[in-house]
Design an enzyme around this catalytic site. Sequence first.
Site, PDB file in Angstrom:
ATOM      1  N   ASP A   1       0.875  -1.176   0.000  1.00  0.00           N
ATOM      2  CA  ASP A   1       0.000   0.000   0.000  1.00  0.00           C
ATOM      3  C   ASP A   1       0.913   1.226   0.000  1.00  0.00           C
ATOM      4  O   ASP A   1       1.474   1.603   1.031  1.00  0.00           O
ATOM      5  CB  ASP A   1      -0.889  -0.038   1.240  1.00  0.00           C
ATOM      6  CG  ASP A   1      -1.798   1.180   1.355  1.00  0.00           C
ATOM      7  OD1 ASP A   1      -1.598   2.154   0.602  1.00  0.00           O
ATOM      8  OD2 ASP A   1      -2.707   1.148   2.203  1.00  0.00           O
TER       9      ASP A   1
ATOM     10  N   LYS B   1      -1.855  12.037  -2.275  1.00  0.00           N
ATOM     11  CA  LYS B   1      -0.813  12.365  -1.294  1.00  0.00           C
ATOM     12  C   LYS B   1       0.430  12.833  -2.069  1.00  0.00           C
ATOM     13  O   LYS B   1       0.335  13.819  -2.787  1.00  0.00           O
ATOM     14  CB  LYS B   1      -0.603  11.174  -0.362  1.00  0.00           C
ATOM     15  CG  LYS B   1      -1.888  10.906   0.445  1.00  0.00           C
ATOM     16  CD  LYS B   1      -1.791   9.737   1.397  1.00  0.00           C
ATOM     17  CE  LYS B   1      -3.153   9.486   2.054  1.00  0.00           C
ATOM     18  NZ  LYS B   1      -3.165   8.297   2.910  1.00  0.00           N
TER      19      LYS B   1
ATOM     20  N   ARG C   1      -8.443  13.433  -4.974  1.00  0.00           N
ATOM     21  CA  ARG C   1      -8.688  12.317  -4.055  1.00  0.00           C
ATOM     22  C   ARG C   1      -9.150  11.127  -4.872  1.00  0.00           C
ATOM     23  O   ARG C   1     -10.053  11.242  -5.702  1.00  0.00           O
ATOM     24  CB  ARG C   1      -9.748  12.689  -3.023  1.00  0.00           C
ATOM     25  CG  ARG C   1      -9.468  13.982  -2.311  1.00  0.00           C
ATOM     26  CD  ARG C   1     -10.270  14.125  -1.042  1.00  0.00           C
ATOM     27  NE  ARG C   1      -9.579  13.461   0.026  1.00  0.00           N
ATOM     28  CZ  ARG C   1      -8.521  13.990   0.663  1.00  0.00           C
ATOM     29  NH1 ARG C   1      -8.037  15.168   0.334  1.00  0.00           N
ATOM     30  NH2 ARG C   1      -7.929  13.315   1.625  1.00  0.00           N
TER      31      ARG C   1
END
Length: 414
Positions: free
Chosen positions: A196, A225, A231
């Site tokens: 991840d 990020k 998003r």
Amino acid sequence: MKLKQQDSQIAKLIDLETDRQKTSLQMIASENHCSPAVREALGSYLTDKYAEGYPGKRYYGGNQFIDKVESLCIERAKKLFNVEHVNVQPHSGSPANAAVYVATCQPGDAIMGLALPMGGHLTHGTKVSFGGKFFNSVQYGVDEKSHLLNYEEIEKLVKEHKPKLIWVGATAYPRFFDWKRLGEIADSVGAYLAADIAHIAGLVAGGVHPSPVPFVHIVTTTTHKTLRGPRGGMIMVTKKGLQKDAELPKKIDKAVFPGLQGGPHENAIAAIAVCLKEASSAPFKTYAKQIVRNAKALAEELKKYDFNLVSGGTDNHLMVIDLRNKNITGAEAQDLLEGSGISTNKNSIPYDPAGPFKPSGLRIGTAAITTRGMKEKEIKQIASWINEVISSPKSAKKISGEIKKFCKKFPLPI
Ligand SMILES: *Cc1c(COP(=O)(O)O)cnc(C)c1O
């Protein structure tokens, strides 16, 4: 303009939040500022379209252009990360991880992940999250001294519990992962190994963090990020993943739709495509390098002010300060810094004696301030502000004025 006329309340709140971002330093390690091009795609008419299914196999008509958008996004992700299959539909990182469980496990199967208080993520098997609720979750930790992943412990637990799925990834781990060793450990029991890379995707794409791709079966990530997109989430299957299970791409696609989601957010997928094009460019490589340079510089400066760092420093975009020698809790430090215009978050340190509700640490990241163009010189200044506020809380107000002025020289992407 339209928003202001139609809904002045929301328009006003958006203005206030924009102003907050502009006039303070965003140093929450999971945050960034995406480009205007990404925001434009996000706010496009694509938000209106239903497209359940996948390119070429939709349950609705009118998807001739949407199919092209999603296919382009997939191709860009495959190329950038060097993987065989990508699903770009997960609404965010947590739904992406949920889909990996659905694709690879049955309820009750053993799974493993890094414990939350050691820097892991909720979705990696924490009790209060679906991974911990529906699966037999075994959590591993970091070494008490080095704060590096405890590879011996992982190996022992893997042999003992024979998990179906092993997660590797973190929200507050400042060091590189030994992907090769983790790959060998997973292979020893035939487990699926999922990396991840939500936090570090931009660093992997920019070539400043080792890629897990040769050693793991599945890679999941967020797109907002260090990757600096909207998003969103993605699930990738590697060559090694295909060799282990040729059906894996199909299982993952089915798990996302119809397993967990309905219609994909094609406006977000278009924006992810834009972000992936940006992340494939030479300037992005320079950006990724600078994120790490800034983080290393910040770590060194903070150490000069007698701040203790988890693991003693950083290899990536973030660090966790162990505040115990400063006689201040993570929450107090977060509030003080917030009041002076530096946004960070309280965080557990490994083996935190204060417990998860009053953690002793503070997590700081450099991805967003690097986007605004700040470099080592500015980092020196920021470290000195952090030290001043924490050692003398009275200075917060004065510093807040200085930071407002400083921020004017480093506008958000417009
Ligand atoms: C941020 C993060 C996620 C989840 O992302 P959301 O978009 O907040 O759901 C998953 N895993 C890791 C390691 C993360 O850091």
